[in-house]
Scaffold this active site. Structure first.
Site, PDB file in Angstrom:
ATOM      1  CG  HIS A 156      -1.697  -1.266   1.398  1.00  0.00           C
ATOM      2  ND1 HIS A 156      -1.267  -2.262   2.262  1.00  0.00           N
ATOM      3  CD2 HIS A 156      -2.817  -1.731   0.807  1.00  0.00           C
ATOM      4  CE1 HIS A 156      -2.117  -3.284   2.206  1.00  0.00           C
ATOM      5  NE2 HIS A 156      -3.051  -2.998   1.328  1.00  0.00           N
TER       6      HIS A 156
HETATM    7  S1  FES Z   1       1.723  -0.501   3.321  1.00  0.00           S
HETATM    8 FE1  FES Z   1       0.097  -1.860   3.760  1.00  0.00          FE
HETATM    9  S2  FES Z   1       1.106  -3.678   4.408  1.00  0.00           S
HETATM   10 FE2  FES Z   1       2.702  -2.266   4.024  1.00  0.00          FE
END
Ligand code: FES
Length: 191
Positions: A156
């Site tokens: 993410h």
């Molecule tokens: S940014 Fe979501 S698991 Fe690493």
């Protein structure tokens, strides 16, 4: 010294983390790590040792030979079945980490807070993103280190800096620093 439990368990471990840890990382693990359990496990029946309970896992330790890690290099190991990053910072990286205004950080910690006294150049962190637990990139040569020269979580988009501190993205906390100490010169015991 190494206790990898044979080729079968090595293959199993590879499969277990194949989406986050590449096969060659496990070769490094085999070469550089040993895992042990605390004295309490001596009394635990063999069958239980073959399938360690949560209590035993919680007490387990991992020894990592850090003596060959040159400034700017990292290795991966495994601690309690999770990836462990060990990085030797260069003088420039230490200066970069110490130049950050800590009060501006989401999870304010200095490099000194995250390393052992006298060993500021050795950064030991879990290789587990504090958002949803993906394995960040950046510990292998050529991987994306993110915008802050540390680690980048591709799940993410969390960016960790050279000291493993969260700088951008959804992760709430810095990469965790496990308890560890020098067991002997050049060898740390994690756990
Ligand atoms: S940014 Fe979501 S698991 Fe690493």
């Amino acid at each position: 010294m190494a206790d990898m439990g044979g080729a079968a368990s090595a293959n199993s471990a590879t499969e277990m983390l194949e989406d986050g840890v590449r096969r060659r990382d496990w070769i490094h693990i085999a070469a550089l790590s040993t895992a042990g359990v605390g004295a309490a496990s001596v009394l635990i029946p063999l069958v239980s040792q073959m399938a360690p309970s949560a209590d035993v896992l919680a007490e387990s330790t991992t020894d990592v030979d850090v003596s060959a890690i040159q400034p700017g290099q990292s290795i991966r190991s495994v601690f309690r079945r999770q990836p462990l990053f060990v990085k030797r910072l260069t003088a420039a990286e230490i200066a970069e980490a110490n130049a950050v205004n800590v009060s501006s950080l989401r999870d304010p910690e200095t490099l000194a807070d995250r390393t052992l006294p006298g060993n500021e150049d050795l950064l030991v962190t879990m290789g587990v993103c504090t958002h949803f637990g993906c394995v960040p990139l950046g510990s292998n040569e050529g991987e994306n280190k993110g915008d802050f020269n540390g680690y980048f979580c591709p799940c993410h988009g969390s960016h960790y800096d050279v000291a493993g501190r969260i700088r951008r993205g959804p992760a709430p906390l810095n990469l965790a620093v496990p308890n560890y100490e020098f067991k002997s010169e050049g060898v740390i015991r994690v756990g």
